[in-house]
Enzyme design. Structure first.
Site, mmCIF file in Angstrom:
data_model
loop_
_atom_site.group_PDB
_atom_site.id
_atom_site.type_symbol
_atom_site.label_atom_id
_atom_site.label_comp_id
_atom_site.label_asym_id
_atom_site.label_seq_id
_atom_site.Cartn_x
_atom_site.Cartn_y
_atom_site.Cartn_z
ATOM 1 N N HIS A 1 -26.861 7.315 20.618
ATOM 2 C CA HIS A 1 -25.918 8.438 20.635
ATOM 3 C C HIS A 1 -26.504 9.720 20.047
ATOM 4 O O HIS A 1 -25.887 10.768 20.121
ATOM 5 C CB HIS A 1 -24.630 8.056 19.889
ATOM 6 C CG HIS A 1 -23.814 7.058 20.636
ATOM 7 N ND1 HIS A 1 -22.711 7.401 21.378
ATOM 8 C CD2 HIS A 1 -23.957 5.722 20.793
ATOM 9 C CE1 HIS A 1 -22.210 6.327 21.948
ATOM 10 N NE2 HIS A 1 -22.949 5.277 21.608
ATOM 11 N N ASP B 1 -27.934 18.281 18.179
ATOM 12 C CA ASP B 1 -26.799 17.374 18.354
ATOM 13 C C ASP B 1 -27.039 16.507 19.589
ATOM 14 O O ASP B 1 -27.382 17.038 20.652
ATOM 15 C CB ASP B 1 -25.522 18.219 18.552
ATOM 16 C CG ASP B 1 -24.270 17.508 18.075
ATOM 17 O OD1 ASP B 1 -24.305 16.273 17.945
ATOM 18 O OD2 ASP B 1 -23.255 18.199 17.841
ATOM 19 N N TYR C 1 -63.065 -10.860 37.085
ATOM 20 C CA TYR C 1 -63.513 -11.057 35.701
ATOM 21 C C TYR C 1 -62.620 -10.306 34.686
ATOM 22 O O TYR C 1 -61.795 -10.916 34.015
ATOM 23 C CB TYR C 1 -64.981 -10.625 35.565
ATOM 24 C CG TYR C 1 -65.524 -10.873 34.179
ATOM 25 C CD1 TYR C 1 -65.789 -12.171 33.737
ATOM 26 C CD2 TYR C 1 -65.750 -9.815 33.302
ATOM 27 C CE1 TYR C 1 -66.258 -12.399 32.449
ATOM 28 C CE2 TYR C 1 -66.225 -10.045 32.019
ATOM 29 C CZ TYR C 1 -66.472 -11.336 31.592
ATOM 30 O OH TYR C 1 -66.923 -11.574 30.331
ATOM 31 N N ARG D 1 -19.854 0.102 13.059
ATOM 32 C CA ARG D 1 -18.463 -0.103 12.630
ATOM 33 C C ARG D 1 -17.636 -0.658 13.772
ATOM 34 O O ARG D 1 -17.824 -0.295 14.939
ATOM 35 C CB ARG D 1 -17.857 1.241 12.204
ATOM 36 C CG ARG D 1 -18.281 1.702 10.821
ATOM 37 C CD ARG D 1 -17.764 0.801 9.717
ATOM 38 N NE ARG D 1 -16.324 0.760 9.667
ATOM 39 C CZ ARG D 1 -15.573 1.592 8.971
ATOM 40 N NH1 ARG D 1 -16.124 2.550 8.257
ATOM 41 N NH2 ARG D 1 -14.254 1.492 8.983
ATOM 42 N N LEU E 1 -19.077 16.046 21.454
ATOM 43 C CA LEU E 1 -17.874 15.789 22.233
ATOM 44 C C LEU E 1 -16.815 16.857 22.016
ATOM 45 O O LEU E 1 -15.964 17.086 22.877
ATOM 46 C CB LEU E 1 -17.317 14.410 21.865
ATOM 47 C CG LEU E 1 -18.267 13.235 22.141
ATOM 48 C CD1 LEU E 1 -17.638 11.921 21.718
ATOM 49 C CD2 LEU E 1 -18.653 13.184 23.626
ATOM 50 N N VAL E 2 -16.893 17.549 20.846
ATOM 51 C CA VAL E 2 -15.886 18.577 20.554
ATOM 52 C C VAL E 2 -15.895 19.648 21.654
ATOM 53 O O VAL E 2 -14.837 20.081 22.121
ATOM 54 C CB VAL E 2 -16.150 19.192 19.159
ATOM 55 C CG1 VAL E 2 -15.250 20.388 18.923
ATOM 56 C CG2 VAL E 2 -15.941 18.143 18.076
ATOM 57 N N ALA E 3 -17.090 20.024 22.096
ATOM 58 C CA ALA E 3 -17.203 21.045 23.140
ATOM 59 C C ALA E 3 -16.443 20.592 24.395
ATOM 60 O O ALA E 3 -15.729 21.372 25.030
ATOM 61 C CB ALA E 3 -18.674 21.259 23.486
ATOM 62 N N ARG F 1 -20.231 11.148 5.072
ATOM 63 C CA ARG F 1 -21.390 10.653 4.304
ATOM 64 C C ARG F 1 -21.536 11.347 2.944
ATOM 65 O O ARG F 1 -22.642 11.721 2.535
ATOM 66 C CB ARG F 1 -22.671 10.844 5.107
ATOM 67 C CG ARG F 1 -22.568 10.180 6.447
ATOM 68 C CD ARG F 1 -23.733 10.479 7.348
ATOM 69 N NE ARG F 1 -23.370 10.103 8.714
ATOM 70 C CZ ARG F 1 -24.065 10.406 9.783
ATOM 71 N NH1 ARG F 1 -25.184 11.091 9.666
ATOM 72 N NH2 ARG F 1 -23.671 10.019 10.971
ATOM 73 N N ARG G 1 -18.156 17.373 12.003
ATOM 74 C CA ARG G 1 -18.318 16.624 10.754
ATOM 75 C C ARG G 1 -19.154 17.510 9.848
ATOM 76 O O ARG G 1 -19.992 18.281 10.329
ATOM 77 C CB ARG G 1 -19.091 15.329 11.014
ATOM 78 C CG ARG G 1 -18.241 14.165 11.366
ATOM 79 C CD ARG G 1 -19.000 12.865 11.447
ATOM 80 N NE ARG G 1 -20.206 12.969 12.243
ATOM 81 C CZ ARG G 1 -21.418 13.107 11.747
ATOM 82 N NH1 ARG G 1 -21.615 13.189 10.431
ATOM 83 N NH2 ARG G 1 -22.472 13.187 12.542
#
Ligand code: GDG
Length: 731
Positions: free
Chosen positions: A166, A379, A506, A10, A383-385, A318, A280
């Site tokens: 990712h 995971d 050879y 995206r 990034l939330v952490a 999704r 998510r």
């Protein structure tokens, strides 16, 4: 000026069309932030899908969208509804995503979706190639575009290509189940640098490359014919200052405080704590598991009833994929059941939000929560952490983090848990809720320092720096490559010379490798080529090999070539065999049983017994196992070698033990002394040939087959190129 093209599924913007009115809003996600400076630099662009299927745009609208996104320095890849359904929802999210996260039971391999995946990767390649100039850099992101690096490299070999994954790269045992595993790996290897979040993903990837593609891996470099591909880990960071400063402002100025913040404050006190989780809505994030663990916690530590709340934000994701719909139903039911079981008139244990919130509300959630409970089953990073830590401006708060998140590798001061172990889970939750402030601050300080230092811009900068360095390696390799000009010079000198000699190894030089060495026989074309050269006047052709005398006698005994076998023990000249060295062989009966124990314990290996040496071949064995076994063998042999005047040679997928005073270089110099040559060419492919390269006089042309480190003056790609060069000597 060269530019950098960023590529992701995206584009970093949202396009909305209402009544033919077009609105473009730039995204503020982690990747977009990290890439900001790269994207802004010079004429850099971003290639990806706009989010609007082709069928939803008429000609005029399509033009408008193109122009509008062009202003944002973006270029769209046109995708249809069918593409999205089969390539994105299908192959990417029903095959790659579950498999790479170890959810084999959710993985669907559909041929038509694989075809769509290839088709869409080609569409991306087409758009990128239209934008490319020689010398540009391309940085491709994530699992939707695994085939893209190779598609670009094939058409534009001078492009420097980086790829970052990712999500996790699974272990070989999982990855090998993939029907198109070779294609996926080859696709990725089009890149010059491959980046992963953690060292574990990197080593899983290298292990698959070694076992499935059977390529040589040297530390973190993959050798693939004339290319070296670098693999490394770059743990992605966040825009630390943005989160930290936003949080500071929210805490300082009451005006900025949102309704959500004020409501949350009503429920916070020393006796009332908030536990936060944000993900998510994805089965990898361990949402049902977390709810069940929370239920167990309330049962195990009933003193926390009416004192703690789990604020759970699950962002829709999704939702067209059936497994995600199932997960949503399961989560709704679980939350309902547990709230029904424990709620009192004044207390509900789980506050559950199924929606996306504005950024500012997200910050309020972070700053209001005493504990962040981030417990994915698997995971890539998470990034939330990191964001939770960045917003804790008073350095209070506790992060509970699953060991299964890539982030856990660099966040040791968090409370790390195995989310499947409910005792571990609940004991740590209790520990977090009762942790003294001093300890919270001590841990938070460490975590913050690291995140601030290695933020998302640093991550992007480090990746691009490493990518730029791959150009230098390329230069070194190019310097030794036998170009058509050098080739002409060698051929010219050959034809001009009065007395010439050729030393040709050879195996791996004149013929390719076979699983069984006895199958690598010369064919008629090779005989014809060697015959013609040998018949030329003033030309000495010498085949010099580690092969045993009997084999060469069978293959070349009827020819007039000079042969040197057993690494320099025997010489075949004018139809008779002469010993160049007089060697003992009594050591063989002591070494052979040792090698046999290695054969027994290493499937796919075997011993070749030569007259004066023993060779342990491992071409068909598991490369990881062989790595340990060769180390082991070397250790075992060390003492024996010294006592018996032996040496150990590491050839191409073979370890050979032989008398230490014999090597091809020594044999070569003896033969060489006999005549005054004015042209010499030495060609070989492995370590044993380096002795010849070292021994050759300065006027000699030394040529190494393959692009690994060598003392030779030139390098060629493969046996095909050697035969091509030799065929030019015929004229
Ligand atoms: C993939 C990998 C890897 C969440 N809810 C809202 C919201 N968010 C933002 C968070 C965070 C991002 O979404 C989620 O990032 P994660 O890293 O946690 O997870 P994935 O989306 O699965 O990302 C992952 C990542 O790629 C990067 O490489 O870490 O392992 O799976 O930034 O803040 N943002 C807003 N409202 C929300 O409701 N505004």
């Amino acid at each position: 000026m060269h530019k950098t093209i960023i590529v992701s599924n995206r584009l970093p913007l949202q396009v909305s069309i209402k009544k033919d009115e077009l609105k473009i809003t730039p995204s503020v996600g982690g990747l977009a932030t990290g890439m900001k400076s790269v994207h802004a630099e010079g004429n850099g662009i971003w290639v990806g899908w706009s989010g609007i299927p082709e069928e939803d745009l008429d000609n005029e609208l399509s033009k408008k969208v193109t122009e509008a996104i062009q202003k944002e320095k973006c270029v769209a890849v046109p995708l249809t509804h069918q593409d999205i359904e089969e390539y994105y929802e299908g192959f990417s999210n029903r095959a790659l995503w579950p498999l790479f996260h170890y959810f084999m039971e959710y993985t669907k391999f559909e041929k038509n979706e694989w075809e769509a995946y290839k088709r869409v990767n080609e569409k991306f390649a087409e758009v990128i190639i239209n934008q490319l100039n020689d010398g540009d850099t391309v940085w491709i992101h994530d699992y939707q575009l695994l085939l893209l690096p190779q598609l670009i490299k094939e058409q534009k070999p001078n492009t420097t290509i980086g790829f970052f994954l990712h999500i996790p790269f699974p272990s070989y045992e999982i990855f090998r189940t993939f029907p198109w595993r070779k294609e996926i790996l080859s696709g990725m290897l089009g890149a010059d640098l491959l980046g992963f979040h953690t060292y574990d993903y990197e080593r899983h990837f290298l292990s698959s490359v070694k076992r499935i593609l059977r390529l040589d891996v040297n530390f973190n470099e993959i050798h693939d014919q004339d290319r070296i591909i670098k693999v490394d880990s770059f743990p992605m960071g966040i825009d630390y200052d943005k989160f930290h400063n936003f949080a500071l402002e929210h805490i300082k100025s009451p005006k900025e405080k949102s309704e959500i913040y004020q409501r949350l404050q009503e429920h916070i006190s020393d006796d009332n704590k908030l536990i936060l989780s944000i993900d998510r809505m994805d089965y990898t994030k361990g949402i049902p598991n977390r709810i069940k663990a929370f239920e167990y916690f309330l049962e195990k530590f009933p003193e926390f009833k009416e004192k703690v709340r789990l604020v759970m934000l699950a962002v829709p994701s999704r939702s067209n994929v059936p497994q995600y719909q199932k997960l949503k139903r399961e989560t709704d039911e679980l939350v309902g059941r547990i709230n029904g079981k424990f709620s009192t008139v004044s207390w509900t244990p789980i506050w559950y939000f199924y929606r996306a919130l504005p950024f500012s509300d997200l910050i309020d959630l972070y700053i209001s929560s005493d504990v962040a409970l981030i417990t994915p089953i698997r995971d890539g990073m998470n990034l939330v952490a990191k964001e939770y830590v960045a917003t804790r401006v008073n350095k209070d708060g506790v992060l509970i983090l699953s060991e299964m998140a890539g982030a856990s590798k660099e966040m040791n001061e968090a409370l790390l848990i195995n989310p499947n172990n409910f005792e571990d889970f609940t004991d740590n939750l209790e520990k977090a809720l009762t942790m003294p402030l001093e300890e919270q601050q001590k841990r938070m300080k460490f975590l913050q320092n690291r995140l601030k230092r290695y933020d998302v811009s640093k991550w992007a900068e480090e990746f691009l720096k490493s990518l730029a360095e791959t150009k230098k390696t390329k230069h070194v390799m190019v310097a030794k490559k036998l170009t058509p000009e050098y080739e002409q010079k060698i051929v010219g000198d050959y034809h001009k010379a009065k007395n010439r000699v050729l030393f040709l190894d050879y195996d791996g030089t004149l013929v390719g490798f076979k699983d069984d060495p006895q199958e690598a026989k010369p064919d008629d074309r090779l005989y014809e080529l060697l015959d013609t050269i040998q018949k030329q006047e003033n030309t000495t052709l010498i085949l010099i090999s580690g092969r045993d005398r009997d084999t060469f006698q069978r293959w070349f005994g009827h020819k007039n070539y000079n042969l040197v076998t057993d690494h320099g023990v025997w010489l075949f000249q004018n139809n008779e065999w002469l010993a160049l060295e007089h060697l003992k062989t009594d050591w063989m009966q002591r070494i052979r049983p040792i090698l046999e124990t290695f054969v027994d314990r290493t499937p796919g290996t075997f011993i070749e017994t030569k007259k004066y040496s023993l060779a342990w071949h491992y071409r068909m064995a598991d490369p990881e196992l062989v790595k340990t076994r060769t180390l082991e063998l070397n250790t075992v042999l060390t003492s024996m070698v010294a006592n018996n005047n032996l040496m150990v040679l590491k050839g191409n997928k073979v370890i050979e033990i032989k008398s230490s005073n014999v090597n091809k270089g020594r044999a070569m110099s003896r033969l060489n002394l006999q005549e005054n040559y004015d042209f010499m060419m030495v060609i070989g492919d492995d370590w044993t040939d380096e002795y010849m390269f070292e021994e050759a006089p300065t006027f000699g042309y030394t040529i190494k087959v393959g692009y690994t480190k060598t003392k030779a003056r030139y390098q060629v790609k493969d046996t095909k190129q050697v035969l091509q060069l030799l065929s030019q000597l015929k004229k």
